[in-house]
Structures are given as structure tokens and as C-alpha cells.
Write an enzyme that holds these catalytic residues in place. Structure first.
Site, short mmCIF file in Angstrom:
data_model
loop_
_atom_site.label_atom_id
_atom_site.label_comp_id
_atom_site.label_asym_id
_atom_site.label_seq_id
_atom_site.Cartn_x
_atom_site.Cartn_y
_atom_site.Cartn_z
N HIS A 30 68.35 16.95 26.49
CA HIS A 30 68.15 17.07 25.04
C HIS A 30 67.11 18.18 24.83
CE1 HIS A 30 67.67 14.97 20.98
NE2 HIS A 30 66.68 15.84 20.99
N CYS A 69 60.64 18.28 15.09
CA CYS A 69 60.05 17.00 15.43
C CYS A 69 58.92 16.77 14.44
CB CYS A 69 59.52 16.96 16.85
SG CYS A 69 58.70 15.40 17.25
#
Ligand code: MG
Length: 307
Positions: free
Chosen positions: A207, A240
Site C-alpha cells: 500500500h 493521511c
């Protein structure tokens, strides 16, 4: 690595991508995105997250998203769950595959989920017990495997320890995340190989984020090392919320274009995917992925129109 190898692409855009958008997105747009993605040939589409609404307001409509899904046979729609309560919420609206998450960095866990790595692992125990009882497949995310915004370097031994712990708790698949996108091909491959010494490669996924433009190179290096499950986000959506400066996930369009070129089998229609990327990035007023943009502008000979 050879042509014809199958690669499973795990689309994380509706969850990992949208959770970082600054403006509220209508539930209908999310459902439309998932619906369009399900028609591209993708077999796994992470749909939403059952974290507490105040933590991630963008995904506060998780129940509505899951209830509104037009499920396509053969497609999985996993959801993120942080704890037992999240698990119950997810199950009450028909989630049949879940993902739990922790970080290989102690500092990141403290900032992100306000507990230590060991505490976060302990928190999953009741979730894992319920999932086992209900025969629900569980994916475990390990973030910060190649670096942490708070502590900097993350020892590979910590990544291995956390991945092994998730496997021991009952996770079926472990996704190794470069959450801030600082890895390079050598560090990515070294980390993957170290984890694969104790966990079968078939149970590992990668990922990667594209902060330094390394995501595809890192993925290629890991494909060579044997991984066959790769996470990505349509349009490169994401970032994020807890890692400032982290840019999007690798774009699914870029990934599929590369895998097509390598002759690897994904079952994904790049045209439909590029159109979906075009649609969602225009909805969100975000730049399109490079491969998506080029693909939609190409001529019959494969050249890209000058603009
Ligand atoms: Mg991500």
C-alpha cells in the site's frame, strides 16, 4: 515475475481516498463512485470506515453508504473497523469483510489512535474473535512501514513484529503501507522480503503513496519480489489525515497501465477506470491521474494529443 501472473488490485479510493478530502462529500457521490468502480472489473473495493464520526467526519455516513450499495456479485466491499463497536455497526449494515489497522511506529500509533502498538493489537482481540465466529475475512493494515512522520526511521524488525502479531490474531491478509510515501525501491523490497520470511507472500499486500513519485517503482520492485496484491486509489485520491505532507495513494489508473504493460492480469478495464477517475476528480476538483489523463487523450496509434 512473469507475464500472465494475476495481480489483485485492492481499490481503496472510497475510504482511504475520500477520508482526506477537506469538504463534505454527498453520500450519493460516494455510492456513485463505488458503483462505477464495481463496473471496471475491480474485485475488491474498500467502501468506507466505521471509525467514530468525530475522528473522520468525512466518513460519518458509513451506515448510509453500506445500506445504499448496489452490490455486484463477485465484488467484495470491505470496511475499516477500529474496535468492537465499529464491528457491530459494520455488521448491522451487512459488511462481510473488514480491515483493522495499526502502525509499525509507536509514535504514529500514539498520535493516530492514542495508544501503543501493543494496546492497539489487544484492542483487536475481541473484533478478531467475533470475525472468526462470523466467518468474516479480516485484512490487517500496518502503516508507516517505511518511515514515520513523528519518529522518522522505522526499524524493519518492528514492521515484522506487528505484521506477525496481526497474522497471529487471525488476519487473512496483511497490507504493508508506506503511509507517507518516503520509500524507494530498495527499501520497499527489503521490508517486504523481511516480512515474507515469516508470512507467506500470498497473504501480503503493499500500500504505497506517491509523495516522492516513487510509488510505481516501489510496486515494481515488490512485484519482482513476489507480491501479487496491490492497493491503490482511483485518481490517486488520498493522503493521511495524521501525516502532514503525505500525498495521495498510487493512482489505480497508473498501476493498471503498468500492469497491463507487464502483461499481468488484473481483469480491470482501463478505459472504464480512466473514465471513473475523470469523473471523481472533476467532482472533487482534483487533478487527474497521469495514466488516466493520458489514456483518455490518446490517439488510435497510442500517442497522446498535445494540449
Ligand atoms: Mg493510503
Amino acid at each position: 515475475m512473469s507475464a500472465g501472473d494475476a495481480v489483485k488490485v485492492v481499490e481503496v479510493g472510497p475510504r482511504d481516498g475520500l477520508q482526506n478530502e477537506p469538504y463534505a462529500i454527498a453520500t450519493e457521490i460516494k455510492l456513485e463512485l463505488i458503483h462505477r468502480l464495481s463496473k471496471t472489473g475491480l474485485k475488491v473495493i474498500e467502501a468506507t470506515s466505521f471509525v467514530r464520526a468525530p475522528a473522520i467526519p468525512q466518513l460519518a455516513d458509513a451506515e448510509a453508504v453500506m445500506s445504499g450499495l448496489k452490490r455486484k456479485p463477485g465484488v467484495c466491499y470491505p470496511v475499516l473497523v477500529p474496535n468492537e463497536q465499529g464491528y457491530q455497526r459494520a455488521r448491522s449494515v451487512g459488511a462481510d469483510e473488514i480491515a483493522v489497522f495499526t502502525a509499525a511506529s509507536e509514535a504514529f500509533n500514539r498520535k493516530n489512535i492514542n495508544c501503543s502498538i501493543d494496546e492497539s493489537l489487544a484492542r483487536f482481540a475481541p473484533v478478531m474473535a467475533l470475525a472468526r465466529r462470523d466467518a468474516v475475512r479480516v485484512r490487517g493494515y500496518v502503516s508507516c512501514t517505511l518511515g514515520c512522520p513523528y519518529q522518522g526511521e522505522v526499524p524493519i524488525a518492528d514492521v515484522v513484529r506487528v505484521a506477525e502479531a496481526l497474522l497471529d490474531e487471525g488476519c487473512d491478509e496483511i497490507s504493508l503501507g508506506d503511509t507517507i510515501g518516503v520509500g524507494t525501491p530498495a527499501s520497499a523490497r527489503r521490508m517486504l522480503r523481511s516480512v515474507a520470511e515469516s508470512i507467506p507472500m500470498e497473504q501480503l499486500a503493499i500500500h504505497f503513496h506517491d509523495t516522492y513519485g516513487q510509488a510505481l517503482a516501489n510496486i515494481y520492485a515488490c512485484l519482482e519480489a513476489g507480491v501479487r496484491v496491490v492497493d491503490s486509489s482511483v485518481g490517486g485520491l488520498g493522503g493521511c489525515p495524521y501525516a502532514r505532507g503525505a500525498t495521495g495513494n498510487v493512482a489505480t489508473e497508473d498501476l493498471v497501465y503498468m500492469l497491463d504493460g507487464l502483461g499481468m492480469a488484473t481483469g480491470i478495464d482501463l478505459q472504464k477506470l480512466a473514465e471513473t477517475g475523470e469523473w471523481i476528480t472533476s467532482q472533487l476538483d482534483r487533478p487527474r491521474s497521469r495514466a488516466g489523463q493520458a489514456w483518455l487523450k490518446r490517439t488510435p496509434t497510442g500517442n497522446v494529443h498535445e494540449t
